[in-house]
Design a protein around this motif. Structure first.
Motif, PDB file in Angstrom:
ATOM      1  N   SER A   1      28.947  35.957  37.226  1.00 44.69           N
ATOM      2  CA  SER A   1      29.138  36.814  38.004  1.00 44.69           C
ATOM      3  C   SER A   1      30.347  37.138  38.926  1.00 44.69           C
ATOM      4  CB  SER A   1      28.383  35.858  39.224  1.00 44.69           C
ATOM      5  OG  SER A   1      29.140  34.466  39.045  1.00 44.69           O
ATOM      6  N   ASN A   2      31.169  36.222  38.728  1.00 42.93           N
ATOM      7  CA  ASN A   2      32.798  36.395  39.150  1.00 42.93           C
ATOM      8  C   ASN A   2      33.565  36.690  38.344  1.00 42.93           C
ATOM      9  OD1 ASN A   2      31.144  34.800  41.079  1.00 42.93           O
ATOM     10  ND2 ASN A   2      31.997  34.848  42.972  1.00 42.93           N
ATOM     11  N   THR A   3      34.112  35.812  37.373  1.00 44.30           N
ATOM     12  CA  THR A   3      35.748  36.001  36.573  1.00 44.30           C
ATOM     13  C   THR A   3      35.894  37.039  36.231  1.00 44.30           C
ATOM     14  OG1 THR A   3      35.868  33.718  36.904  1.00 44.30           O
ATOM     15  CG2 THR A   3      36.931  34.779  35.330  1.00 44.30           C
ATOM     16  N   ILE A   4      34.321  37.538  35.221  1.00 46.02           N
ATOM     17  CA  ILE A   4      34.905  38.288  33.892  1.00 46.02           C
ATOM     18  C   ILE A   4      35.202  39.997  34.669  1.00 46.02           C
ATOM     19  CG2 ILE A   4      32.257  39.252  35.065  1.00 46.02           C
ATOM     20  CD1 ILE A   4      33.669  39.541  31.429  1.00 46.02           C
ATOM     21  N   TRP A   5      34.829  39.736  36.362  1.00 46.96           N
ATOM     22  CA  TRP A   5      35.050  41.534  36.894  1.00 46.96           C
ATOM     23  C   TRP A   5      36.567  41.193  37.587  1.00 46.96           C
ATOM     24  CZ3 TRP A   5      32.066  44.440  36.534  1.00 46.96           C
ATOM     25  CH2 TRP A   5      30.530  44.033  36.419  1.00 46.96           C
ATOM     26  N   TYR A   6      37.472  40.438  37.065  1.00 52.08           N
ATOM     27  CA  TYR A   6      39.412  39.743  37.256  1.00 52.08           C
ATOM     28  C   TYR A   6      39.564  40.444  35.964  1.00 52.08           C
ATOM     29  CZ  TYR A   6      37.703  38.835  41.891  1.00 52.08           C
ATOM     30  OH  TYR A   6      37.829  39.185  43.714  1.00 52.08           O
ATOM     31  N   ILE A   7      38.875  39.931  34.734  1.00 49.13           N
ATOM     32  CA  ILE A   7      39.203  39.974  33.645  1.00 49.13           C
ATOM     33  C   ILE A   7      39.150  41.698  32.775  1.00 49.13           C
ATOM     34  CG2 ILE A   7      38.524  39.357  31.375  1.00 49.13           C
ATOM     35  CD1 ILE A   7      38.269  35.992  32.424  1.00 49.13           C
TER      36      ILE A   7
ATOM     37  N   TYR B   1      38.414  37.932  51.163  1.00 48.86           N
ATOM     38  CA  TYR B   1      39.070  36.963  50.732  1.00 48.86           C
ATOM     39  C   TYR B   1      38.165  37.307  49.014  1.00 48.86           C
ATOM     40  CZ  TYR B   1      39.171  31.815  49.710  1.00 48.86           C
ATOM     41  OH  TYR B   1      40.005  30.696  49.533  1.00 48.86           O
ATOM     42  N   TYR B   2      39.145  36.630  48.168  1.00 49.94           N
ATOM     43  CA  TYR B   2      38.465  36.606  46.665  1.00 49.94           C
ATOM     44  C   TYR B   2      37.914  35.456  46.175  1.00 49.94           C
ATOM     45  CZ  TYR B   2      41.305  40.701  47.376  1.00 49.94           C
ATOM     46  OH  TYR B   2      41.887  42.455  47.046  1.00 49.94           O
TER      47      TYR B   2
ATOM     48  N   LEU C   1      44.701  33.619  46.457  1.00 47.57           N
ATOM     49  CA  LEU C   1      45.626  34.045  46.100  1.00 47.57           C
ATOM     50  C   LEU C   1      45.750  34.781  45.111  1.00 47.57           C
ATOM     51  CD1 LEU C   1      47.505  34.569  47.146  1.00 47.57           C
ATOM     52  CD2 LEU C   1      49.211  32.475  46.689  1.00 47.57           C
ATOM     53  N   ALA C   2      45.539  34.200  43.635  1.00 47.76           N
ATOM     54  CA  ALA C   2      45.471  34.106  42.158  1.00 47.76           C
ATOM     55  C   ALA C   2      44.481  36.028  42.276  1.00 47.76           C
ATOM     56  CB  ALA C   2      44.734  33.558  41.088  1.00 47.76           C
ATOM     57  N   GLY C   3      42.529  36.110  42.773  1.00 48.55           N
ATOM     58  CA  GLY C   3      42.438  37.139  43.281  1.00 48.55           C
ATOM     59  C   GLY C   3      43.177  37.977  43.524  1.00 48.55           C
ATOM     60  N   ASN C   4      43.855  38.012  44.796  1.00 51.51           N
ATOM     61  CA  ASN C   4      44.962  38.821  45.398  1.00 51.51           C
ATOM     62  C   ASN C   4      46.091  39.683  44.742  1.00 51.51           C
ATOM     63  OD1 ASN C   4      45.615  40.533  47.523  1.00 51.51           O
ATOM     64  ND2 ASN C   4      47.212  38.578  48.640  1.00 51.51           N
ATOM     65  N   LEU C   5      46.445  39.042  43.689  1.00 55.07           N
ATOM     66  CA  LEU C   5      47.253  39.101  42.647  1.00 55.07           C
ATOM     67  C   LEU C   5      46.735  39.660  41.118  1.00 55.07           C
ATOM     68  CD1 LEU C   5      49.558  36.147  42.061  1.00 55.07           C
ATOM     69  CD2 LEU C   5      50.351  37.620  43.246  1.00 55.07           C
ATOM     70  N   PHE C   6      46.010  39.827  41.073  1.00 54.74           N
ATOM     71  CA  PHE C   6      44.788  41.246  40.362  1.00 54.74           C
ATOM     72  C   PHE C   6      45.183  42.304  40.822  1.00 54.74           C
ATOM     73  CE2 PHE C   6      43.198  36.705  37.942  1.00 54.74           C
ATOM     74  CZ  PHE C   6      43.124  37.500  36.512  1.00 54.74           C
ATOM     75  N   SER C   7      43.821  42.135  41.917  1.00 54.06           N
ATOM     76  CA  SER C   7      44.358  43.378  42.692  1.00 54.06           C
ATOM     77  C   SER C   7      45.500  44.235  42.956  1.00 54.06           C
ATOM     78  CB  SER C   7      43.464  42.744  44.216  1.00 54.06           C
ATOM     79  OG  SER C   7      42.849  43.499  45.055  1.00 54.06           O
ATOM     80  N   GLN C   8      46.268  43.974  43.495  1.00 58.76           N
ATOM     81  CA  GLN C   8      47.933  43.785  44.079  1.00 58.76           C
ATOM     82  C   GLN C   8      48.229  45.228  42.548  1.00 58.76           C
ATOM     83  OE1 GLN C   8      48.049  45.288  46.626  1.00 58.76           O
ATOM     84  NE2 GLN C   8      46.111  43.442  46.643  1.00 58.76           N
ATOM     85  N   PHE C   9      48.253  44.347  41.527  1.00 60.89           N
ATOM     86  CA  PHE C   9      48.613  44.208  39.833  1.00 60.89           C
ATOM     87  C   PHE C   9      47.820  46.229  39.955  1.00 60.89           C
ATOM     88  CE2 PHE C   9      51.018  40.704  39.704  1.00 60.89           C
ATOM     89  CZ  PHE C   9      52.373  41.057  39.796  1.00 60.89           C
TER      90      PHE C   9
END
Length: 97
Positions: A7-13, A62-63, A77-85
């Protein structure tokens, strides 16, 4: 925290995989790779600077990547980094093509 992988982690991967693919396409097709790398880091740093101010100071959003289980702030903050990269890679891809 439970199992939030699907539900959450797969989208960031998937977002990080898309970012890597975008960067590979850009670096393969460009001759001035040092310039492209510098441009990418500049784009990413600029967006990261402004988004971090929105994220930390104004708490605008919030991520929830559920990657780091020890601290919810570090996880966001890790979610923010994924988004900005990803944002920097997409902007670079659009700008150079």
């Amino acid at each position: 925290m439970g199992n939030f992988f699907w539900s959450n982690t797969i989208w960031y991967i998937l977002l990080s995989c898309l970012t890597v693919v975008e960067l590979i396409v850009v670096f393969v097709r460009q001759e001035k790779r040092k310039f492209v790398l510098a441009y990418y880091l500049t784009l990413t740093g600029t967006t990261l600077f402004f988004e971090t101010i929105l994220f930390i100071v104004f708490r605008a959003y919030y991520y929830y990547p559920m990657i780091i289980q020890t601290s919810s702030f570090d996880d966001a903050l890790a979610g923010n980094l994924f988004s900005q990269f990803s944002l920097g890679a997409t902007a670079l891809l659009l700008r150079l093509f």
